[in-house]
Motif scaffolding. Structure first.
Motif, PDB file in Angstrom:
ATOM      1  N   GLU A  77     -15.370   6.576  -9.661  1.00  0.00           N
ATOM      2  CA  GLU A  77     -15.124   7.012 -10.892  1.00  0.00           C
ATOM      3  C   GLU A  77     -14.845   6.517 -12.065  1.00  0.00           C
ATOM      4  OE1 GLU A  77     -15.723  10.210 -12.667  1.00  0.00           O
ATOM      5  OE2 GLU A  77     -17.123  10.070 -11.023  1.00  0.00           O
ATOM      6  N   PHE A  78     -13.543   4.899 -10.796  1.00  0.00           N
ATOM      7  CA  PHE A  78     -12.904   3.997 -12.368  1.00  0.00           C
ATOM      8  C   PHE A  78     -13.430   2.578 -12.855  1.00  0.00           C
ATOM      9  CE2 PHE A  78     -10.174   7.315 -11.938  1.00  0.00           C
ATOM     10  CZ  PHE A  78     -10.078   8.171 -12.875  1.00  0.00           C
ATOM     11  N   ASP A  79     -14.823   2.667 -11.681  1.00  0.00           N
ATOM     12  CA  ASP A  79     -15.749   1.296 -11.707  1.00  0.00           C
ATOM     13  C   ASP A  79     -14.859   0.195 -10.731  1.00  0.00           C
ATOM     14  OD1 ASP A  79     -18.227   1.919 -12.887  1.00  0.00           O
ATOM     15  OD2 ASP A  79     -17.244   1.764 -14.781  1.00  0.00           O
ATOM     16  N   SER A  80     -13.439   0.906  -9.771  1.00  0.00           N
ATOM     17  CA  SER A  80     -12.654  -0.022  -9.336  1.00  0.00           C
ATOM     18  C   SER A  80     -13.467  -0.468  -7.969  1.00  0.00           C
ATOM     19  CB  SER A  80     -11.366   0.688  -9.624  1.00  0.00           C
ATOM     20  OG  SER A  80     -10.943  -0.499  -8.610  1.00  0.00           O
ATOM     21  N   ASP A  81     -12.899  -2.217  -7.208  1.00  0.00           N
ATOM     22  CA  ASP A  81     -12.847  -1.743  -6.486  1.00  0.00           C
ATOM     23  C   ASP A  81     -11.951  -0.439  -5.069  1.00  0.00           C
ATOM     24  OD1 ASP A  81     -12.907  -3.240  -3.506  1.00  0.00           O
ATOM     25  OD2 ASP A  81     -13.273  -5.269  -4.263  1.00  0.00           O
ATOM     26  N   PRO A  82     -13.032  -0.498  -3.775  1.00  0.00           N
ATOM     27  CA  PRO A  82     -12.804   0.547  -2.963  1.00  0.00           C
ATOM     28  C   PRO A  82     -11.117   0.491  -2.356  1.00  0.00           C
ATOM     29  CG  PRO A  82     -14.886   0.662  -2.697  1.00  0.00           C
ATOM     30  CD  PRO A  82     -13.796  -0.039  -4.035  1.00  0.00           C
ATOM     31  N   SER A  83     -10.618  -1.349  -2.266  1.00  0.00           N
ATOM     32  CA  SER A  83      -9.842  -2.070  -1.870  1.00  0.00           C
ATOM     33  C   SER A  83      -8.837  -1.589  -2.792  1.00  0.00           C
ATOM     34  CB  SER A  83      -9.997  -3.630  -1.547  1.00  0.00           C
ATOM     35  OG  SER A  83      -9.810  -4.079  -2.853  1.00  0.00           O
ATOM     36  N   THR A  84      -8.707  -1.257  -4.059  1.00  0.00           N
ATOM     37  CA  THR A  84      -7.678  -1.205  -4.541  1.00  0.00           C
ATOM     38  C   THR A  84      -7.362   0.151  -4.864  1.00  0.00           C
ATOM     39  OG1 THR A  84      -9.034  -0.505  -6.600  1.00  0.00           O
ATOM     40  CG2 THR A  84      -8.413  -2.984  -5.673  1.00  0.00           C
ATOM     41  N   VAL A  85      -7.700   1.497  -3.616  1.00  0.00           N
ATOM     42  CA  VAL A  85      -7.286   2.452  -3.753  1.00  0.00           C
ATOM     43  C   VAL A  85      -6.340   2.988  -2.977  1.00  0.00           C
ATOM     44  CG1 VAL A  85      -8.116   4.755  -3.690  1.00  0.00           C
ATOM     45  CG2 VAL A  85     -10.104   2.907  -5.149  1.00  0.00           C
ATOM     46  N   ARG A  86      -5.315   3.345  -3.166  1.00  0.00           N
ATOM     47  CA  ARG A  86      -4.126   4.148  -2.177  1.00  0.00           C
ATOM     48  C   ARG A  86      -3.204   5.011  -2.592  1.00  0.00           C
ATOM     49  NH1 ARG A  86       0.784   2.437  -4.114  1.00  0.00           N
ATOM     50  NH2 ARG A  86       1.372   0.179  -5.728  1.00  0.00           N
ATOM     51  N   SER A  87      -2.576   5.449  -1.483  1.00  0.00           N
ATOM     52  CA  SER A  87      -1.803   6.714  -2.276  1.00  0.00           C
ATOM     53  C   SER A  87      -0.548   6.622  -2.660  1.00  0.00           C
ATOM     54  CB  SER A  87      -1.310   7.746  -1.088  1.00  0.00           C
ATOM     55  OG  SER A  87      -2.652   8.056  -0.343  1.00  0.00           O
ATOM     56  N   ALA A  88      -0.078   7.152  -3.740  1.00  0.00           N
ATOM     57  CA  ALA A  88       0.807   6.094  -4.256  1.00  0.00           C
ATOM     58  C   ALA A  88       2.446   6.658  -4.071  1.00  0.00           C
ATOM     59  CB  ALA A  88       1.108   6.445  -5.870  1.00  0.00           C
ATOM     60  N   ASN A  89       2.716   5.323  -3.504  1.00  0.00           N
ATOM     61  CA  ASN A  89       4.681   6.060  -2.466  1.00  0.00           C
ATOM     62  C   ASN A  89       5.608   6.726  -3.501  1.00  0.00           C
ATOM     63  OD1 ASN A  89       6.111   4.215  -4.262  1.00  0.00           O
ATOM     64  ND2 ASN A  89       5.542   3.115  -3.821  1.00  0.00           N
ATOM     65  N   ALA A  90       6.020   7.390  -2.972  1.00  0.00           N
ATOM     66  CA  ALA A  90       7.015   8.360  -3.543  1.00  0.00           C
ATOM     67  C   ALA A  90       8.004   8.178  -5.237  1.00  0.00           C
ATOM     68  CB  ALA A  90       8.110   8.975  -2.572  1.00  0.00           C
ATOM     69  N   SER A  91       7.953   6.678  -5.062  1.00  0.00           N
ATOM     70  CA  SER A  91       8.600   6.186  -6.758  1.00  0.00           C
ATOM     71  C   SER A  91       7.463   6.231  -7.689  1.00  0.00           C
ATOM     72  CB  SER A  91       9.693   4.935  -6.724  1.00  0.00           C
ATOM     73  OG  SER A  91       8.761   3.509  -5.984  1.00  0.00           O
ATOM     74  N   GLU A  92       6.582   5.691  -7.537  1.00  0.00           N
ATOM     75  CA  GLU A  92       5.780   6.156  -8.533  1.00  0.00           C
ATOM     76  C   GLU A  92       4.948   6.793  -8.397  1.00  0.00           C
ATOM     77  OE1 GLU A  92       2.729   2.062  -6.081  1.00  0.00           O
ATOM     78  OE2 GLU A  92       2.334   3.923  -5.873  1.00  0.00           O
ATOM     79  N   VAL A  93       4.831   8.122  -7.495  1.00  0.00           N
ATOM     80  CA  VAL A  93       4.447   9.538  -7.832  1.00  0.00           C
ATOM     81  C   VAL A  93       5.634  10.048  -8.699  1.00  0.00           C
ATOM     82  CG1 VAL A  93       4.250  11.432  -7.528  1.00  0.00           C
ATOM     83  CG2 VAL A  93       3.178   9.690  -5.468  1.00  0.00           C
TER      84      VAL A  93
END
Length: 158
Positions: A77-93
């Protein structure tokens, strides 16, 4: 009402002119199943605000309680490499949304990160979302969700 849930209702009123009728459940609504049981609705009616990182971008994915985010579809959906996708950590959220994990509402975020929404919500008259804390939720319609969060409705789910 918990001060954070009160803050949420005030932001909703000030930002959107929307009166969120918050319901609090002392036993908690930390999981979609917990929320559905407390409310008395189908788990699919629960709006999970899943905060993800796609490369350097933070994305809020509003997922039906019965679905899970497919990281490969989200990357596409963001024309990105799947290896760059992860859950945000608590501070990022917290930094991106202004809310803590478990209480992230679908709107009133601290930054203008992209918001995606599950098409499953369109099959219900009412849906329920977090209202600032893991114990607080509010009822809204799919039309309300579109008005309040202005999400891009996409299928990025397993």
């Amino acid at each position: 009402m918990h001060p954070t849930a009160q803050e949420f209702t005030e932001q909703m009123r000030e930002t959107h002119g929307f009166e969120a009728a918050v319901e609090e459940f002392p036993e908690g609504t930390k999981t979609a199943a917990d929320a559905a049981a407390a409310i008395g609705c189908d788990v699919a009616q629960i709006v999970k605000s899943i905060v993800m990182r796609v490369g350097d971008e933070t994305v809020v994915v509003l997922t039906s309680g019965s679905n899970r985010v497919d990281e490969t579809k989200l990357a596409a959906e963001f024309d990105s490499d799947p290896s760059t996708v992860r859950s945000a950590n608590a501070s990022e959220v917290k930094r991106a949304t202004g809310w803590s994990i478990g209480g992230v509402p679908p709107t009133c975020h601290a930054t203008t990160c992209p918001v995606l929404a599950d098409p499953t919500f369109e099959t219900f008259d009412d849906i329920w979302a977090a209202a600032g804390t893991p114990e607080a939720v509010f009822r809204l319609t799919p039309a309300d969700l579109h008005h309040l969060a202005d999400p891009r409705v996409v299928d990025v789910f397993e």
